[in-house]
Design a protein around this motif. Structure first.
Motif, PDB file in Angstrom:
ATOM      1  N   UNK A 118       4.091   9.971  -5.849  1.00  0.00           N
ATOM      2  CA  UNK A 118       5.101   9.598  -4.857  1.00  0.00           C
ATOM      3  C   UNK A 118       6.158   8.632  -5.391  1.00  0.00           C
ATOM      4  N   UNK A 119       6.015   8.250  -6.642  1.00  0.00           N
ATOM      5  CA  UNK A 119       6.946   7.258  -7.190  1.00  0.00           C
ATOM      6  C   UNK A 119       8.401   7.736  -7.127  1.00  0.00           C
ATOM      7  N   UNK A 120       8.591   9.046  -7.278  1.00  0.00           N
ATOM      8  CA  UNK A 120       9.955   9.591  -7.251  1.00  0.00           C
ATOM      9  C   UNK A 120      10.548   9.531  -5.849  1.00  0.00           C
ATOM     10  N   UNK A 121       9.687   9.587  -4.859  1.00  0.00           N
ATOM     11  CA  UNK A 121      10.162   9.651  -3.472  1.00  0.00           C
ATOM     12  C   UNK A 121      10.406   8.273  -2.867  1.00  0.00           C
TER      13      UNK A 121
ATOM     14  N   UNK B 196      15.891   4.495 -17.033  1.00  0.00           N
ATOM     15  CA  UNK B 196      15.023   5.020 -18.090  1.00  0.00           C
ATOM     16  C   UNK B 196      13.569   5.050 -17.644  1.00  0.00           C
ATOM     17  N   UNK B 197      13.176   4.004 -16.927  1.00  0.00           N
ATOM     18  CA  UNK B 197      11.788   3.921 -16.458  1.00  0.00           C
ATOM     19  C   UNK B 197      11.485   5.006 -15.419  1.00  0.00           C
ATOM     20  N   UNK B 198      12.519   5.476 -14.747  1.00  0.00           N
ATOM     21  CA  UNK B 198      12.326   6.571 -13.791  1.00  0.00           C
ATOM     22  C   UNK B 198      12.574   7.932 -14.447  1.00  0.00           C
ATOM     23  N   UNK B 199      12.767   7.915 -15.749  1.00  0.00           N
ATOM     24  CA  UNK B 199      12.889   9.157 -16.508  1.00  0.00           C
ATOM     25  C   UNK B 199      14.222   9.870 -16.344  1.00  0.00           C
ATOM     26  N   UNK B 200      15.260   9.129 -15.963  1.00  0.00           N
ATOM     27  CA  UNK B 200      16.580   9.759 -15.821  1.00  0.00           C
ATOM     28  C   UNK B 200      17.203   9.912 -17.210  1.00  0.00           C
ATOM     29  N   UNK B 201      17.662  11.128 -17.562  1.00  0.00           N
ATOM     30  CA  UNK B 201      18.233  11.316 -18.896  1.00  0.00           C
ATOM     31  C   UNK B 201      19.425  10.381 -19.151  1.00  0.00           C
ATOM     32  N   UNK B 202      19.562   9.968 -20.387  1.00  0.00           N
ATOM     33  CA  UNK B 202      20.570   8.977 -20.769  1.00  0.00           C
ATOM     34  C   UNK B 202      21.981   9.355 -20.315  1.00  0.00           C
ATOM     35  N   UNK B 203      22.315  10.654 -20.473  1.00  0.00           N
ATOM     36  CA  UNK B 203      23.687  11.093 -20.149  1.00  0.00           C
ATOM     37  C   UNK B 203      24.009  10.969 -18.665  1.00  0.00           C
ATOM     38  N   UNK B 204      22.980  11.088 -17.837  1.00  0.00           N
ATOM     39  CA  UNK B 204      23.218  11.068 -16.381  1.00  0.00           C
ATOM     40  C   UNK B 204      23.277   9.657 -15.804  1.00  0.00           C
ATOM     41  N   UNK B 205      22.863   8.692 -16.609  1.00  0.00           N
ATOM     42  CA  UNK B 205      22.711   7.337 -16.060  1.00  0.00           C
ATOM     43  C   UNK B 205      24.047   6.664 -15.700  1.00  0.00           C
ATOM     44  N   UNK B 206      25.069   6.877 -16.542  1.00  0.00           N
ATOM     45  CA  UNK B 206      26.367   6.216 -16.351  1.00  0.00           C
ATOM     46  C   UNK B 206      26.930   6.406 -14.946  1.00  0.00           C
ATOM     47  N   UNK B 207      27.162   7.670 -14.525  1.00  0.00           N
ATOM     48  CA  UNK B 207      27.730   7.878 -13.184  1.00  0.00           C
ATOM     49  C   UNK B 207      26.830   7.348 -12.061  1.00  0.00           C
TER      50      UNK B 207
ATOM     51  N   UNK C  35      17.316   2.311  -5.798  1.00  0.00           N
ATOM     52  CA  UNK C  35      17.958   3.586  -5.439  1.00  0.00           C
ATOM     53  C   UNK C  35      18.264   4.447  -6.660  1.00  0.00           C
ATOM     54  N   UNK C  36      17.951   3.924  -7.822  1.00  0.00           N
ATOM     55  CA  UNK C  36      18.409   4.560  -9.064  1.00  0.00           C
ATOM     56  C   UNK C  36      17.915   6.010  -9.220  1.00  0.00           C
ATOM     57  N   UNK C  37      16.769   6.325  -8.660  1.00  0.00           N
ATOM     58  CA  UNK C  37      16.207   7.666  -8.796  1.00  0.00           C
ATOM     59  C   UNK C  37      16.403   8.490  -7.526  1.00  0.00           C
ATOM     60  N   UNK C  38      17.306   8.017  -6.661  1.00  0.00           N
ATOM     61  CA  UNK C  38      17.662   8.695  -5.413  1.00  0.00           C
ATOM     62  C   UNK C  38      16.412   9.009  -4.571  1.00  0.00           C
ATOM     63  N   UNK C  39      15.685   7.969  -4.166  1.00  0.00           N
ATOM     64  CA  UNK C  39      14.460   8.221  -3.388  1.00  0.00           C
ATOM     65  C   UNK C  39      14.773   8.616  -1.948  1.00  0.00           C
TER      66      UNK C  39
ATOM     67  N   UNK D  31       0.853  -1.195   0.000  1.00  0.00           N
ATOM     68  CA  UNK D  31       0.000   0.000   0.000  1.00  0.00           C
ATOM     69  C   UNK D  31       0.888   1.243   0.000  1.00  0.00           C
ATOM     70  N   UNK D  32       1.951   1.205   0.817  1.00  0.00           N
ATOM     71  CA  UNK D  32       2.893   2.342   0.864  1.00  0.00           C
ATOM     72  C   UNK D  32       3.505   2.605  -0.515  1.00  0.00           C
ATOM     73  N   UNK D  33       3.794   1.506  -1.243  1.00  0.00           N
ATOM     74  CA  UNK D  33       4.443   1.644  -2.551  1.00  0.00           C
ATOM     75  C   UNK D  33       3.461   2.009  -3.659  1.00  0.00           C
ATOM     76  N   UNK D  34       2.180   2.077  -3.320  1.00  0.00           N
ATOM     77  CA  UNK D  34       1.173   2.440  -4.325  1.00  0.00           C
ATOM     78  C   UNK D  34       0.797   1.279  -5.222  1.00  0.00           C
ATOM     79  N   UNK D  35       1.039   0.054  -4.750  1.00  0.00           N
ATOM     80  CA  UNK D  35       0.713  -1.124  -5.557  1.00  0.00           C
ATOM     81  C   UNK D  35      -0.602  -1.766  -5.148  1.00  0.00           C
ATOM     82  N   UNK D  36      -1.167  -1.249  -4.087  1.00  0.00           N
ATOM     83  CA  UNK D  36      -2.395  -1.835  -3.564  1.00  0.00           C
ATOM     84  C   UNK D  36      -3.252  -0.716  -2.984  1.00  0.00           C
TER      85      UNK D  36
END
Lengths: 306, 308
Positions: free
Chosen positions: B72-75, B100-111, B147-151, B46-51
């Motif tokens: 809240x998906x970003x958080x 990509x699914x979290x909308x992070x631009x391609x250039x920023x993904x590597x680091x 952690x990919x989108x720095x929640x 429920x917290x994750x918005x899946x239910x």
């Protein structure tokens, strides 16, 4: 930015052997079809020689094989797209991302459409035999590709929809085949019954067209018919229908394939929207909110009336 | 950071979560503990918005998850108890897909990917196929993915389940690192004693209800039926025993060769008073400390003896 689901599907599917097997089978069937056609033409000929004038029928044979293969392969390619994610336990991981359920479904559909496009492009060398002898233009081929893609879109949309409902891929595939069968044969039977029942009252051509629009077989035949200039569909519908017709009905009778393509796009879109709704984990809440809002509105209105 | 108010989730007649109310502050690590079927996973989903919740609210950073889960998906970073990986996908491609699914631009993904793989100690496996990784590695990869989108808030459902002791230690190390990074973490587990030392707060859930909430020590104090105190004098053992026996709150004194253990039922102040009496009586003490209670015992007590 490219749909991440499409991108991932492209990477994983092209690394596996399954898609290469499908591609090989597809090309073999097309080549076999062309081979049998040449063999039959030569042996049927009075002089035991190939008559270049018959090449137009090779186009029809190839297009028909292509259409049949797409109808068979698209459900198999897409019916496991969402149930597969559930089976692998990766669907939740997708749903918690910023991707909307709609973009997940679209990504899945586009990946199978892209593979269908790859299949079609890979058969262009076989189609080039037709161009070598002439008789069918590139415009006709593009029209055929467009028609095949809209068919893939509709079948893909329906397959994904069932994939959201049923856990077993086989069930989804079977249901799509049943629906395709109903569209192909059910509508024909319906039209035949209609002619039979109303034979004494001149069945209307408009009613016939409406009944046959959902039929992929009629759509395909109508397209090929108009491309090679035989106009059989139009004549059959003229004979089946009663006397005077409006110009739109006459146009529709000639271009029933266009109406079928529009039908495929609409049906495909509806199923895609429904599929997106099915995998949306918060859809119930939205509905609940809406119903609560409606109740509140009704209460307010009642109070206002009082 | 997280506030759960009167959360209820019903499946037909069965109530999985029953008027649950929890509050977790920013930067805290909250251990979510309970027996199987207690409602931990349901609450986390429920917290994750899946239910959808039947009723009640889950408010994260001021926004209600039950009303606006997509906002809240970003958080939130969510790691389910069971998850799969894709075949024919390399570790970097897996991370890139979710970035990509979290909308992070391609250039920023590597680091970002390099940093996260470094944190979960999978940098050396970046070109390996995900389905070839061990279970522990997959768990850590899934953590890196979350952690990919720095929640700001991490919801980890049984991250150490099914792991061997070494992999558990590695997972614990990663979680410690995340704690240092200031992430708020909600972590469910069956291995409460292992989590206890790193959790700032523990919520014990039983049959969908909150059985206890607080720091590990608070819960121990609240729920332990007795406190065991260990005293080791340098000498004057008999004199010390005499004083202890005179104390009304001291029970069951166990005399060992060099030390003494006794059950104490009073408050911290009353315990301090006993220590003061021993010091005033001029008994040289080497140690006077309360023995740490068995957390599992407390857990069993709270959950009515249902299996851990």
């Amino acid at each position: 930015m490219m749909n991440p689901v499409l991108r991932r599907e492209a990477i994983t599917s092209l690394r596996g052997w399954k898609n290469y097997a499908v591609l090989t089978f597809y090309l073999l069937m097309m080549t076999l079809g062309a081979g049998i056609f040449f063999y039959a033409s030569v042996f049927q000929s009075y002089r035991f020689a190939f008559d270049p004038q018959t090449i137009v029928y090779l186009y029809v044979v190839l297009a028909a094989i292509q259409m049949a293969l797409v109808v068979l392969s698209v459900p198999a390619l897409t019916a496991g797209s969402i149930s597969g994610e559930r089976e692998r336990q990766t669907l939740d991981l997708l749903l918690v991302t910023k991707l909307s359920p709609f973009s997940i479904v679209i990504g899945k559909l586009l990946s199978s459409m892209a593979f269908v496009l790859l299949l079609i492009i890979s058969t262009l060398p076989v189609f080039s035999i037709v161009f070598y002898f002439g008789s069918v233009g590139i415009g006709a081929l593009l029209g055929m590709i467009g028609f095949t893609l809209t068919t893939a879109f509709m079948l893909g949309g329906i397959s994904i929809f069932f994939s959201c409902i049923y856990k077993r891929t086989v069930v989804s595939i079977m249901l799509v085949y049943i629906i395709t069968g109903v569209l192909c044969f059910g509508t024909l039977i319906l039209a035949a019954l209609h002619i039979f029942v109303r034979s004494y009252q001149d069945p209307s051509m408009a009613e016939m067209i409406v009944m046959l629009i959902p039929n992929p077989g009629v759509g395909f035949f109508s397209l090929v018919d108009s491309q090679i200039g035989t106009n059989i569909t139009q004549e059959v519908l003229y004979n089946g229908g009663n006397g005077t017709q409006s110009s739109f009905i006459l146009w529709a009778a000639k271009n029933i394939w266009m109406l079928h393509m529009a039908f495929q796009l609409v049906v495909g879109s509806i199923f895609i929207i429904l599929a997106a709704g099915l995998i949306n984990p918060v859809r119930e809440h939205k509905q609940k909110n809406k119903s609560t809002q409606t109740k509140k509105k009704m209460k307010k209105e009642k109070k206002g009336e009082e | 950071m997280l506030e759960i108010k009167e959360l209820v989730k019903k499946y037909g007649k069965f109530t999985a979560v029953d008027h649950l109310s929890i509050s977790v502050g920013k930067g805290e690590i909250c251990g979510f503990v309970g027996p199987n079927g207690a409602g931990k996973t349901t609450t986390m989903r429920i917290m994750a918005g899946l239910l959808n919740a039947t009723s009640g609210n889950v408010i994260i950073d001021g926004v209600d998850v039950t009303k606006n889960p997509r906002a809240l998906r970003e958080k939130i970073g969510y790691m389910p108890d069971f998850f799969g990986v894709y075949d024919n996908l390399k570790v970097t491609e897996y991370m890139d897909f979710y970035a990509g699914a979290y909308g992070i631009p391609y250039k920023e993904r590597g680091p970002i990917m390099d940093n996260l793989l470094e944190i979960v100690d999978l940098a050396h496996k970046k070109d390996s196929y995900v389905d070839s990784l061990s279970r522990g590695m997959k768990q850590r990869l899934c953590l890196a993915r979350s952690l990919v989108h720095d929640p700001e808030l991490l919801i980890l459902d049984e991250p150490a389940s099914g792991l061997d002791p070494r992999a558990r230690v590695e997972m614990k190390e990663v979680l410690k690192q995340l704690q240092e990074m200031g992430k708020t973490i909600i972590i469910s587990s069956h291995i409460l004693p292992e989590l206890a030392e790193m959790c700032t707060e523990v919520c014990i859930i039983n049959q969908g209800k909150l059985a206890a909430q607080g720091s590990v020590q608070e819960i121990m104090h609240k729920l332990s039926q007795k406190r065991i105190v260990h005293v080791r004098p340098l000498k004057e053992m008999d004199k010390m025993l005499q004083i202890l026996k005179e104390q009304p709150l001291v029970r069951a004194i166990v005399e060992n060769t060099k030390d003494v253990e006794f059950d104490f039922t009073g408050t911290d102040e009353q315990l301090a008073n006993i220590l003061k009496q021993l010091v005033v009586a001029d008994i040289p003490l080497l140690s006077f400390k309360e023995k740490e209670g068995n957390l599992e015992e407390v857990f069993m007590q709270v959950t009515g003896g249902e299996g851990v």
